[in-house]
Design a protein around this motif. Structure first.
Motif, PDB file in Angstrom:
ATOM      1  N   THR A  16      76.543 -20.621   7.930  1.00 42.03           N
ATOM      2  CA  THR A  16      76.671 -21.852   8.650  1.00 42.03           C
ATOM      3  C   THR A  16      76.073 -21.753   9.861  1.00 42.03           C
ATOM      4  N   GLU A  70      75.449 -24.950  15.225  1.00 36.45           N
ATOM      5  CA  GLU A  70      75.742 -26.709  15.457  1.00 36.45           C
ATOM      6  C   GLU A  70      76.971 -27.137  14.632  1.00 36.45           C
ATOM      7  N   GLU A  71      77.093 -26.397  13.411  1.00 32.11           N
ATOM      8  CA  GLU A  71      77.914 -27.012  12.571  1.00 32.11           C
ATOM      9  C   GLU A  71      79.394 -26.409  12.689  1.00 32.11           C
ATOM     10  N   MET A  72      79.584 -25.542  13.581  1.00 30.01           N
ATOM     11  CA  MET A  72      80.601 -24.839  13.837  1.00 30.01           C
ATOM     12  C   MET A  72      81.304 -25.271  15.177  1.00 30.01           C
ATOM     13  N   THR A  73      82.561 -25.325  15.172  1.00 33.78           N
ATOM     14  CA  THR A  73      83.370 -25.564  16.430  1.00 33.78           C
ATOM     15  C   THR A  73      83.310 -24.492  17.314  1.00 33.78           C
ATOM     16  N   PRO A  74      83.455 -24.914  18.621  1.00 34.60           N
ATOM     17  CA  PRO A  74      83.241 -23.586  19.435  1.00 34.60           C
ATOM     18  C   PRO A  74      84.536 -22.739  19.335  1.00 34.60           C
ATOM     19  N   GLU A  75      85.943 -23.013  18.817  1.00 36.00           N
ATOM     20  CA  GLU A  75      86.599 -22.172  18.385  1.00 36.00           C
ATOM     21  C   GLU A  75      86.246 -21.040  17.151  1.00 36.00           C
ATOM     22  N   GLU A  76      85.555 -21.773  16.200  1.00 32.58           N
ATOM     23  CA  GLU A  76      84.932 -21.025  14.856  1.00 32.58           C
ATOM     24  C   GLU A  76      84.139 -19.965  15.683  1.00 32.58           C
ATOM     25  N   GLN A 129      83.697 -18.580  18.387  1.00 29.88           N
ATOM     26  CA  GLN A 129      84.401 -17.692  19.334  1.00 29.88           C
ATOM     27  C   GLN A 129      84.994 -16.566  18.397  1.00 29.88           C
ATOM     28  N   HIS A 130      85.871 -17.216  17.323  1.00 27.23           N
ATOM     29  CA  HIS A 130      86.555 -16.190  16.380  1.00 27.23           C
ATOM     30  C   HIS A 130      85.426 -15.205  15.509  1.00 27.23           C
ATOM     31  N   TYR A 160      76.617 -16.239  12.673  1.00 24.44           N
ATOM     32  CA  TYR A 160      76.096 -17.797  12.449  1.00 24.44           C
ATOM     33  C   TYR A 160      74.703 -17.705  11.683  1.00 24.44           C
TER      34      TYR A 160
END
Ligand code: NAP
Length: 539
Positions: free
Chosen positions: A259, A262-268, A270-271, A288
């Motif tokens: 992925t 830009e397709e991920m949330t900031p939380e994702e 960070q995780h 990513y």
């Protein structure tokens, strides 16, 4: 026929240079084909890079359960690894275990360095000469010399004046070195420096570390292996190895997240970064899909890495010098450490930034940098290797019509698939420049190449075909493709040994193939299925 030392000239089907992981497996496979094979090895034993790199703390950065041969269930079941990342002595014991189990040593001539190899057109044979006076002939000549085997001490003035002892990590004394009570200078902060400095500092009274480029380093997370994971690997290794060959890096202990950032949330994001950092190892570079492809995406990971590294640095002012900021994370080999940054916090360890305070020369007493003389008892050069081409060009190789490989590669290595080079019939490189090699689990790439070369030689011998040689057109196309694919990544941005940038005067170009082991393997299969397309087969 005898040569000047009275040794007889001997004919072999194949000569292999080097008895590391590549040379050992190549010997095994060719012997199974019924070929008469001779291996020449400069060391007194098998092991290649693991024979020479005996510096304190030397450890593999690929997990031991994956950093082993995967061609024989019998071989793998007979060996039990103890740690997540094996230390050098354990890897060397493993290599000796394999060599003994397969009875390889009887065909290896140790303490012998190959000086030259010359192709004789009329006979179609390679004439190979060694420093021990051997003069042998063989139809196939195979360079299994490793990518990181030509250790390099920089050309500092004055080294001959130094009254203390000096060492290179890539050629460490077999009896070990005890630095107790000594003042020691360590020059270089790549993987070898970062691994050895904590152990040297445990012994020495004082250590001065000379850093030219600040490197990204993350805790390796080494630990003893659990019985369950050892057992599970024994049951599944061969099956998993097939899968490993379809992956980008030949490693399966982590997955690349495809992925895009830009397709991920900031939380994702960070995780992903946190869990991969904690896992340790190269998983961090697969958080990513575009981590190694765009500056913006890479910067997110690099910032995270710098933040994590900063947390470990306590000495005032030190973090600024230690934070890598001149290259994207991963474009120089990521370092895995055990207590490296913590060691630099210690009062008896100092860091000198060589970019601000250049090393002028070595003196009788130690290292002179920017007007300050650092008096030491010993200097450790952790300054790396003439990577990928150094060991190949260390042999004076002459191909068809007197063509010298050194001349041909003067502007950089040119190969077809990293396996052969036009003008050099029946010469094979194992994990040569232009193949994934150092960007992958080396043993997976070695097995991929050795299997391909074995099939190729089998095809030639069964078909009564005397010669195979890359065509200039196929080679030009491949070199262009390797450059093009590298240009789609961030790798060429760093002054790395991948680029030849650590050796003054060496041509700068990205030497490994960045397309990945899986894609590269498909290409190898296609070429073989089309009866070695891009190679010329002849009498
Ligand atoms: P390296 O990564 O090339 O590091 C050499 C170090 O010496 C760099 O910090 C380099 O600075 C410095 N240096 C070189 N010439 C210098 C000069 N003239 N003045 C000052 N500093 C100088 O070599 P390495 O640490 O031996 O590692 C090479 C590769 O071997 C690794 O990247 C890795 O692939 C493999 N390796 C793996 C392991 C492992 O499995 N854990 C361990 C050791 C090695 P610059 O960065 O500025 O050039």
């Amino acid at each position: 026929m005898t040569n000047k030392e009275g040794k007889g000239s001997t004919n072999y089907d194949a000569v292999i240079v080097g008895a590391g992981f590549a040379g050992m497996y190549m010997l095994h496979r060719l012997r199974k084909l019924g070929l008469n094979v001779r291996v020449f090895e400069a060391g007194e034993g098998v092991g290649g890079t693991w024979y020479w790199n005996r510096y304190p703390g030397a450890r593999c950065d690929v997990e031991s359960l994956e950093y082993q041969y995967g061609f024989s269930d019998d071989v793998q079941r007979g060996w039990t690894w103890t740690e997540r990342y094996a230390a050098q002595p354990e890897i060397l014991r493993y290599q000796n275990y394999v060599a003994d189990k397969l009875d390889l040593k009887r065909d290896i001539q140790f303490s012998t360095r190959v000086n030259s190899a010359t192709y004789d057109g009329p006979s179609g044979l390679w004439r190979v000469e060694t420093d021990k006076g051997d003069n042998v002939q063989a139809r196939f000549f195979i360079m299994a010399t490793g990518c990181l085997s030509a250790a390099r001490v920089p050309d500092f003035d004055g080294l001959e004046d130094f009254k203390g002892k000096w060492y290179h990590t890539g050629g460490w004394p077999h009896e070990g070195v005890d630095f107790t009570g000594q003042h020691v200078a360590v020059i270089g902060t790549g993987s070898s420096g970062i691994q050895s400095i904590p152990i040297i500092a445990d012994q020495a009274d004082h250590v001065t570390v000379f850093q030219r480029t600040a490197n990204f380093t993350l805790p390796a997370g080494n630990r003893p292996l659990k019985d369950e994971e050892i057992q599970e690997t024994k049951e599944t290794l061969l099956e998993k190895r097939k899968f490993a060959r379809t992956t980008p890096g030949g490693i399966i202990c982590f997955e690349y997240n495809e992925t895009l950032l830009e397709e991920m949330t900031p939380e994702e994001v960070q995780h992903e970064l946190e869990s991969r950092w904690t896992q340790g190892g190269f998983a961090f570079l697969g958080a990513y899909g575009d981590e190694m492809a765009t500056d913006e995406a890479n910067k997110v990971a690099a910032d995270f890495a710098r933040e994590q590294m900063s947390k470990r640095v306590m000495k005032p002012g030190l973090a600024e010098t230690l934070m890598p900021n001149d290259h994207p994370v991963g474009t120089k080999r990521l370092c895995l450490d055990t207590d490296y940054l913590e060691t630099l916090n210690k009062p008896h360890v100092d860091l000198v930034n060589v970019r601000e305070h250049p090393i002028e020369r070595i003196t009788e007493k130690g290292v002179l940098a920017d007007g300050t003389e650092y008096d030491v008892d010993a200097i450790v050069f952790a300054t790396g290797f003439d990577a990928m081409t150094g060991a190949i060009l260390g042999v004076d190789i002459t191909g068809r019509d007197g063509l010298s490989l050194r001349d041909k590669w003067a502007a950089g290595p040119r190969t077809y698939l990293g396996l052969g080079s036009a003008g050099f019939p029946n010469l094979f490189f194992i994990t040569g420049p232009g193949s994934p090699s150092v960007l992958s689990n080396m043993i997976v790439s070695i097995e991929q190449h050795v299997d391909w070369i074995t099939d190729c030689i089998s095809r030639l011998t069964n078909g009564n075909i005397g010669m195979i040689e890359a065509t200039p057109e196929a080679e030009d196309e491949w070199v262009e493709h390797v450059n093009e694919v590298a240009g789609m990544t961030l790798y060429p941005q760093a002054n790395s040994w991948y680029m030849g940038a650590n050796v003054p005067g060496k041509p700068r170009l990205f030497m490994p193939y960045t397309g990945g082991v899986g894609i590269y393997g498909e290409k190898l299969d296609e070429v073989a299925a089309a009866d070695y397309e891009g190679f010329r087969l002849g009498a």
